[in-house]
Design a protein around this motif. Structure first.
Motif, PDB file in Angstrom:
ATOM      1  N   GLY A 184      37.295 -53.138  19.712  1.00 48.98           N
ATOM      2  CA  GLY A 184      38.243 -53.527  20.749  1.00 48.98           C
ATOM      3  C   GLY A 184      37.065 -52.631  22.046  1.00 48.98           C
ATOM      4  O   GLY A 184      36.017 -51.771  21.508  1.00 48.98           O
ATOM      5  N   PHE A 185      36.905 -53.222  23.146  1.00 47.96           N
ATOM      6  CA  PHE A 185      36.618 -52.458  24.140  1.00 47.96           C
ATOM      7  C   PHE A 185      37.212 -52.172  24.961  1.00 47.96           C
ATOM      8  O   PHE A 185      36.743 -51.757  26.128  1.00 47.96           O
ATOM      9  CB  PHE A 185      35.515 -54.186  25.113  1.00 47.96           C
ATOM     10  N   SER A 186      38.093 -52.040  25.252  1.00 41.03           N
ATOM     11  CA  SER A 186      39.137 -52.085  26.894  1.00 41.03           C
ATOM     12  C   SER A 186      39.682 -50.511  26.289  1.00 41.03           C
ATOM     13  O   SER A 186      39.524 -49.668  24.874  1.00 41.03           O
ATOM     14  CB  SER A 186      40.982 -52.812  26.639  1.00 41.03           C
ATOM     15  N   PRO A 187      40.089 -50.013  27.251  1.00 41.28           N
ATOM     16  CA  PRO A 187      40.316 -48.157  27.057  1.00 41.28           C
ATOM     17  C   PRO A 187      41.408 -48.315  26.516  1.00 41.28           C
ATOM     18  O   PRO A 187      40.915 -46.612  25.534  1.00 41.28           O
ATOM     19  CB  PRO A 187      40.295 -47.886  29.103  1.00 41.28           C
ATOM     20  N   ALA A 188      42.804 -48.678  26.178  1.00 39.58           N
ATOM     21  CA  ALA A 188      43.282 -48.365  25.141  1.00 39.58           C
ATOM     22  C   ALA A 188      43.803 -48.797  24.381  1.00 39.58           C
ATOM     23  O   ALA A 188      43.417 -47.748  22.690  1.00 39.58           O
ATOM     24  CB  ALA A 188      44.582 -49.226  25.402  1.00 39.58           C
ATOM     25  N   ALA A 189      42.132 -49.913  22.956  1.00 39.97           N
ATOM     26  CA  ALA A 189      41.472 -49.477  22.837  1.00 39.97           C
ATOM     27  C   ALA A 189      40.695 -49.086  21.668  1.00 39.97           C
ATOM     28  O   ALA A 189      40.676 -47.904  20.640  1.00 39.97           O
ATOM     29  CB  ALA A 189      41.014 -51.036  22.339  1.00 39.97           C
ATOM     30  N   LEU A 190      39.600 -48.183  22.983  1.00 36.13           N
ATOM     31  CA  LEU A 190      38.993 -47.111  22.459  1.00 36.13           C
ATOM     32  C   LEU A 190      39.835 -45.492  22.241  1.00 36.13           C
ATOM     33  O   LEU A 190      39.516 -45.078  21.201  1.00 36.13           O
ATOM     34  CB  LEU A 190      37.908 -46.726  23.767  1.00 36.13           C
ATOM     35  N   ARG A 191      40.898 -45.462  22.962  1.00 28.44           N
ATOM     36  CA  ARG A 191      42.201 -44.506  22.538  1.00 28.44           C
ATOM     37  C   ARG A 191      42.772 -44.782  21.653  1.00 28.44           C
ATOM     38  O   ARG A 191      42.616 -43.317  20.704  1.00 28.44           O
ATOM     39  CB  ARG A 191      43.045 -44.828  23.809  1.00 28.44           C
ATOM     40  N   ARG A 192      43.087 -46.249  20.598  1.00 23.69           N
ATOM     41  CA  ARG A 192      43.973 -45.550  19.590  1.00 23.69           C
ATOM     42  C   ARG A 192      42.192 -45.667  18.964  1.00 23.69           C
ATOM     43  O   ARG A 192      42.761 -44.979  17.538  1.00 23.69           O
ATOM     44  CB  ARG A 192      44.286 -47.560  19.997  1.00 23.69           C
ATOM     45  N   ILE A 193      40.959 -46.154  19.206  1.00 25.17           N
ATOM     46  CA  ILE A 193      39.938 -45.627  17.748  1.00 25.17           C
ATOM     47  C   ILE A 193      40.363 -44.384  17.282  1.00 25.17           C
ATOM     48  O   ILE A 193      40.192 -44.033  16.521  1.00 25.17           O
ATOM     49  CB  ILE A 193      39.029 -45.889  18.302  1.00 25.17           C
ATOM     50  N   GLY A 194      40.149 -43.405  18.514  1.00 23.92           N
ATOM     51  CA  GLY A 194      39.790 -41.952  18.861  1.00 23.92           C
ATOM     52  C   GLY A 194      41.201 -41.222  17.975  1.00 23.92           C
ATOM     53  O   GLY A 194      41.040 -40.327  17.500  1.00 23.92           O
ATOM     54  N   ARG A 195      41.884 -41.639  18.677  1.00 30.52           N
ATOM     55  CA  ARG A 195      43.804 -41.521  18.026  1.00 30.52           C
ATOM     56  C   ARG A 195      43.205 -41.858  16.543  1.00 30.52           C
ATOM     57  O   ARG A 195      43.636 -40.685  15.577  1.00 30.52           O
ATOM     58  CB  ARG A 195      44.883 -41.537  18.221  1.00 30.52           C
ATOM     59  N   ARG A 196      43.468 -42.709  15.891  1.00 35.45           N
ATOM     60  CA  ARG A 196      43.553 -42.769  14.510  1.00 35.45           C
ATOM     61  C   ARG A 196      42.630 -43.352  13.294  1.00 35.45           C
ATOM     62  O   ARG A 196      42.759 -43.527  12.248  1.00 35.45           O
ATOM     63  CB  ARG A 196      45.113 -43.605  14.750  1.00 35.45           C
ATOM     64  N   ALA A 197      41.245 -44.191  13.830  1.00 39.84           N
ATOM     65  CA  ALA A 197      40.696 -44.604  13.536  1.00 39.84           C
ATOM     66  C   ALA A 197      39.468 -43.895  13.083  1.00 39.84           C
ATOM     67  O   ALA A 197      39.210 -42.670  13.091  1.00 39.84           O
ATOM     68  CB  ALA A 197      39.691 -45.713  14.057  1.00 39.84           C
ATOM     69  N   ASP A 198      38.945 -44.012  12.094  1.00 40.82           N
ATOM     70  CA  ASP A 198      37.967 -43.963  11.292  1.00 40.82           C
ATOM     71  C   ASP A 198      36.221 -43.821  11.696  1.00 40.82           C
ATOM     72  O   ASP A 198      35.423 -43.447  11.587  1.00 40.82           O
ATOM     73  CB  ASP A 198      37.132 -43.967   9.686  1.00 40.82           C
ATOM     74  N   GLY A 199      36.576 -44.972  13.181  1.00 44.96           N
ATOM     75  CA  GLY A 199      35.234 -44.965  13.837  1.00 44.96           C
ATOM     76  C   GLY A 199      35.785 -46.253  14.333  1.00 44.96           C
ATOM     77  O   GLY A 199      36.401 -47.715  14.780  1.00 44.96           O
TER      78      GLY A 199
END
Length: 303
Positions: A184-199
């Protein structure tokens, strides 16, 4: 920096012989990982532009093998290479079915799964899968919640308006919770990655754009009390190798590798080379893979 390779899956490479040969030889050549994507169909009149190039869907995508099956075959003829999805369209699958398919690959490969998920870009594919396009981000978050429950708890119980999992044993569990990478590339997608993904699963964007987006991921991770240094950025490159091109989407191996080396210097941890758009045969694909690996290894070697 680690180097992965897209496993043969589509176009002229949608064949058992290609999967077997490339998987075996990629591992023997020292590639870190093999990756499969997720496409359902090629509409004659797409409702949405393809996210790359001029917006046209690549002709090769008219023939596309199932990612779970392709990775299972690759697992059967390898012993150490990682097996990743880049990326599954998570909303197409009920979470219990998605978890079973991914866990099966992890179980049969001895714990080598890297789970990469995304939202997808084609409303036509959503319609064909019988999944609403509207509110897909909310469905996506619920899918991630359900996967976490299935992979990390026993018995599993999950309540949501979309799905209910009665208290149940769902086994086997993965050898360990698979690393979870989100696209993902949207601000919401990037924040989701930061909150809960490993990368983050990303693509060949200009390096300043990559670093700016990665800063959003890392800043969000820190705000969520997570260690941003533990996250990984994985970049997928789908180049056309040609003497006259426009790097990084097209150009010589040296030109494209120079971009990839620069991306690695800027923070990319792993590069996935997808050479199915440009290679003409299994042998050609492996030769190109070797050339890219040589260039990238030389670029990362200490001076």
């Amino acid at each position: 920096m680690e180097i992965g390779l897209a496993v043969p899956q589509y176009g002229r490479f949608a064949a058992l012989s290609s999967v077997l040969r490339v998987a075996r030889e990629a591992e023997s050549m020292g590639f870190h990982s093999l990756w499969a994507g997720d496409r359902l169909l090629t509409p004659l009149r797409p409702s949405d532009p393809y996210p790359g190039g001029d917006g046209s869907i690549p002709e090769a995508h008219r023939v596309f093998l199932d990612p779970f099956a392709v990775l299972s075959v690759a697992a059967s003829v390898t012993s150490s290479v990682r097996l990743g999805t880049s990326a599954l369209n998570a909303c197409w699958y009920p979470p219990v079915v998605l978890a079973r398919s991914l866990t099966t690959i992890d179980h049969l490969s001895g714990g080598r799964l890297d789970a990469g998920l995304g939202l997808g870009w084609s409303s036509d594919e959503y319609a064909a899968a019988g999944v609403p396009w509207k509110d897909r981000a909310r469905r996506y978050d619920a899918t991630l919640d359900a996967l976490e429950a299935i992979w990390t708890t026993d018995p599993v119980a999950f309540e949501h308006e979309l799905w209910t999992i009665a208290p149940s044993h769902i086994e086997p569990k993965p050898a360990r919770r698979p690393p979870l990478y989100l696209a993902g590339f949207s601000p919401a997608a990037l924040r989701r990655i930061g909150r809960r993904a490993d990368g983050w699963l990303t693509a060949t964007l200009p390096v300043p754009v990559l670093t700016s987006m990665w800063q959003t991921v890392c800043r969000t991770a820190e705000e969520a009390g997570r260690d941003p240094g533990a996250l990984r950025m994985i970049l997928r490159s789908n180049p056309i190798v040609t003497d006259r091109g426009t790097p990084p989407r097209s150009g010589t191996v040296a030109e494209i590798a120079a971009y990839l080396a620069g991306a690695a210097e800027a923070g990319v941890h792993e590069i996935i080379l997808d050479l199915q758009h440009t290679a003409t045969s299994d042998q050609h694909l492996l030769e190109l893979a070797g050339e890219f690996a040589d260039y990238l290894s030389a670029a990362s070697a200490p001076s």
